[in-house]
Design an enzyme around this catalytic site. Structure first.
Site, PDB file in Angstrom:
ATOM      1  N   ASP A 119     -44.508   9.443  13.493  1.00 55.70           N
ATOM      2  CA  ASP A 119     -44.584  10.376  14.613  1.00 55.70           C
ATOM      3  C   ASP A 119     -45.555   9.794  15.632  1.00 55.70           C
ATOM      4  OD1 ASP A 119     -42.897  12.104  13.305  1.00 55.70           O
ATOM      5  OD2 ASP A 119     -44.502  13.339  12.489  1.00 55.70           O
TER       6      ASP A 119
ATOM      7  N   HIS B 269     -25.455  -6.951   8.599  1.00 57.55           N
ATOM      8  CA  HIS B 269     -26.326  -7.413   9.688  1.00 57.55           C
ATOM      9  C   HIS B 269     -27.449  -8.265   9.105  1.00 57.55           C
ATOM     10  CE1 HIS B 269     -24.926  -5.000  13.198  1.00 57.55           C
ATOM     11  NE2 HIS B 269     -24.428  -4.247  12.244  1.00 57.55           N
TER      12      HIS B 269
ATOM     13  N   GLU C 240     -29.715  -9.885  10.658  1.00 55.78           N
ATOM     14  CA  GLU C 240     -30.944  -9.669  11.427  1.00 55.78           C
ATOM     15  C   GLU C 240     -31.620  -8.352  11.076  1.00 55.78           C
ATOM     16  OE1 GLU C 240     -27.948  -7.431  13.924  1.00 55.78           O
ATOM     17  OE2 GLU C 240     -28.000  -9.016  12.430  1.00 55.78           O
TER      18      GLU C 240
ATOM     19  N   CYS D 198     -20.859  -8.067  12.254  1.00 55.56           N
ATOM     20  CA  CYS D 198     -20.351  -6.702  12.334  1.00 55.56           C
ATOM     21  C   CYS D 198     -19.101  -6.637  13.201  1.00 55.56           C
ATOM     22  CB  CYS D 198     -21.448  -5.759  12.816  1.00 55.56           C
ATOM     23  SG  CYS D 198     -21.042  -4.010  12.574  1.00 55.56           S
TER      24      CYS D 198
ATOM     25  N   ASP E  15     -34.293  20.461  12.682  1.00 52.66           N
ATOM     26  CA  ASP E  15     -35.617  21.052  12.451  1.00 52.66           C
ATOM     27  C   ASP E  15     -35.481  22.553  12.209  1.00 52.66           C
ATOM     28  OD1 ASP E  15     -37.551  18.798  12.920  1.00 52.66           O
ATOM     29  OD2 ASP E  15     -36.494  18.743  14.832  1.00 52.66           O
TER      30      ASP E  15
ATOM     31  N   ASN F 116     -34.902  17.692   8.331  1.00 56.03           N
ATOM     32  CA  ASN F 116     -36.276  18.147   8.167  1.00 56.03           C
ATOM     33  C   ASN F 116     -36.285  19.598   7.702  1.00 56.03           C
ATOM     34  OD1 ASN F 116     -37.382  15.677   9.525  1.00 56.03           O
ATOM     35  ND2 ASN F 116     -36.280  16.544  11.256  1.00 56.03           N
TER      36      ASN F 116
ATOM     37  N   GLY G 116     -36.384  12.590  23.607  1.00 56.60           N
ATOM     38  CA  GLY G 116     -35.924  12.474  24.985  1.00 56.60           C
ATOM     39  C   GLY G 116     -34.539  11.906  25.168  1.00 56.60           C
TER      40      GLY G 116
END
Length: 554
Positions: free
Chosen positions: A232, A188, A190, A82, A397, A464, A325
């Site tokens: 989730d 990539h 990997e 890359c 959302d 979503n 987060g």
């Protein structure tokens, strides 16, 4: 003799996956700490993602730029991935004025493929370029994972370097180079499943491709539609991390037929690491972890989720996204952490992309309040500046808000079908952005959000839709297509999948690049392989479900 390979980790992006792939192949890794490690390398691998300028500056700061250039000029064994390919060129339009290594003539240019999305993200093929010596690590039959906004183009001066080319829209770009002992790929390996790990194996073991079919010379390639498995993840009542799923985000089981019963437990659909490995073996093109309850106070103290990423990346060689987060915060000791600090921990633990939800809404609101002026200090801007836009996913959302007429709101509205009218017969609605797991609505619509986040530097939209979640009634196709038409970055369709036909419908009727599902895969109501088979039988380009398990020596 020990099987050793030297790894140049310049400090950006997920290198854990390349480490795991190398280890699986039976090699010991020597990390580059200073110039002497480059000088003594028998084989050198240079992986990475991120901005061209950031990579060059890191090499100069670590005093590795000139030693690396000297190593390459001596035609010593090298594999670049890359950004490791792009830095071989003289420069990039991503950061004018920043000089690359200059080993290959030419500059890296931004994709000009409108109306297709940029970044070029997903699984695509490679076409061999006719040359006197054959490509050492590719046969031309491989389907591999790409994620980049800038690309090298063929010129007379660099023609002798080109090993393979790949098509994206009207553009044919260089997807791998080879000259002497130097090999580099835009894709990539990997992150390209067993196929990609075998590309690495051929380089490491000097095991060239034995048979190259002439039919694979100058053959057009096609970007595949992606099928993504979403997990989730949250802590259950016993303190264990589990994969869960609910309707409209309610993840607790109904106890004694009473949804308000105090003994309702978190629905447990399996362990995240085990499920992720299962989906990889079944052919998932990507895997997304959404940490739906942790990180609310101290994101970097949630080591269990970081360990999930670390353990998953040991056996799963497709892209991993983590959400939950990704924001700035102050811990209990008073120390301040930036969103970039949090993202960095995720990347170092095995994530390839981070998904930003609530904080993206706040960023968009702030941008709109400044009449679209970017200050460079939002989580989206900071992460994309270091790791590239492709590393930043925006998780949207929204919930529907019905109105009698478009004149009743300043937000973008859509007309619904007669069978989908609002509670009072309304035939128009707008899609209200929510935060805090869908619990709080904001005066911001989904179209405003995605446009603002694209301006700030996001590279992908995870779309979503709360009213579709868990219904198994199919994707909200009109809404998805309206969002696709609002941005120039890739869109992942989510919420509502219940049958393989729902996947073909969303791909046939929208320009979404990927579709995501969760519960139907977890509960084995719809096997992932059946979705892939249905798409292929419907003429929709997708990567075949590979099957097979990773063994110690692939």
């Amino acid at each position: 003799m020990a099987k050793e390979v030297t790894l140049l980790d310049y400090g950006a992006g997920n290198v854990r996956s390349i480490r795991n792939a190398i280890t699986r192949l039976g090699f010991t890794i020597i990390d580059v700490k200073d110039a002497s490690d480059i000088e003594s390398a028998k084989k050198l691998i240079f992986p990475g993602v991120g901005a061209f300028k950031s990579a060059v500056e890191n090499l100069h700061e670590k005093r590795l730029f000139e030693p690396l250039k000297k190593y390459l000029q001596a035609n010593r064994p090298f594999f670049g991935i890359c950004i490791g390919l792009q830095l071989l060129f003289e420069g990039s339009d991503e950061n004018p004025g920043v000089e690359g290594l200059g080993i290959i003539p030419g500059r890296i240019t931004k994709f000009d493929v409108a109306p297709l999305s940029v970044p070029h993200m997903g699984w695509n093929g490679v076409s061999l370029v006719e040359r006197e010596d054959k490509c050492r690590v590719l046969s031309g039959d491989e389907i591999l994972y790409f994620v980049h906004s800038y690309c090298p183009l063929r010129t007379e001066k660099n023609a002798e370097w080109i090993a393979t080319a790949t098509n994206y829209g009207k553009v044919e770009f260089i997807s791998s180079v080879q000259r002497g002992n130097i090999i580099a790929t835009q894709f990539h390996p990997e992150k390209s499943g067993l196929t990609g790990v075998n590309v690495l194996r051929r380089f490491l073991e000097d095991d060239d491709v034995k048979d190259v079919d002439i039919k694979n010379f100058s053959r057009p390639t096609t970007l595949r539609k992606r099928v993504i498995a979403c997990l989730d993840v949250r802590t259950n009542d016993e303190g264990d991390l589990v994969v869960t799923k609910g309707d409209q985000y309610d993840v607790r089981e109904t106890a004694k037929n009473d949804p308000n019963h105090p003994d309702r437990k978190v629905r447990n659909l399996g362990k995240p690491v085990a499920l992720a490995r299962r989906y990889f073996e079944e052919g998932a093109d990507e895997i997304t972890f959404l940490n739906i309850t942790s990180f609310r106070e101290s994101p970097l103290q949630d080591s269990p989720m970081l360990r999930v990423l670390e353990e998953t990346s040991e056996n799963v060689f497709v892209p991993l996204t983590i959400g939950g987060g990704i924001r700035s915060y102050t811990d209990k000791t008073g120390r301040k952490w930036s969103a970039l600090d949090v993202a960095n921990q995720y990347f170092r633990s095995g994530a390839d992309k981070v998904s930003i939800g609530s904080d993206a809404v706040y960023c968009a609101e702030d941008l709109i309040s400044r009449s679209g002026k970017c200050l460079g200090n939002t989580a989206i801007e900071e992460i994309s500046r270091v790791y590239g836009s492709q590393a930043v996913v925006i998780s949207v959302d929204p919930r529907r808000v019905f109105v009698n007429s478009p004149k009743d709101t300043h937000h973008t509205v859509l007309r619904v079908s007669d069978d989908d009218r609002g509670p009072n017969g309304e035939q128009f609605c707008w899609y209200q952005c929510t935060v805090r797991g869908g619990r709080e609505g904001r005066d911001l619509d989904a179209h405003q959000l995605v446009k603002s986040c694209e301006t700030l530097g996001a590279g992908e939209i995870l779309l979503n839709c709360i009213h579709k979640d868990g219904t198994k009634s199919g994707f909200d196709i009109p809404f998805i297509e309206s969002i696709c038409n609002s941005v120039t970055i890739p869109v992942i369709a989510s919420s509502g999948a219940g049958t393989p036909q729902h996947f073909s419908e969303v791909f046939a009727n929208t320009t979404a690049e990927a579709a995501l599902a969760a519960g139907i895969f977890h509960r084995k109501e719809v096997p992932l392989q059946s979705v892939k088979a249905h798409l292929q039988s419907s003429g929709i380009p997708t990567r075949s479900a590979q099957g097979g398990k990773i063994t110690t020596h692939i």
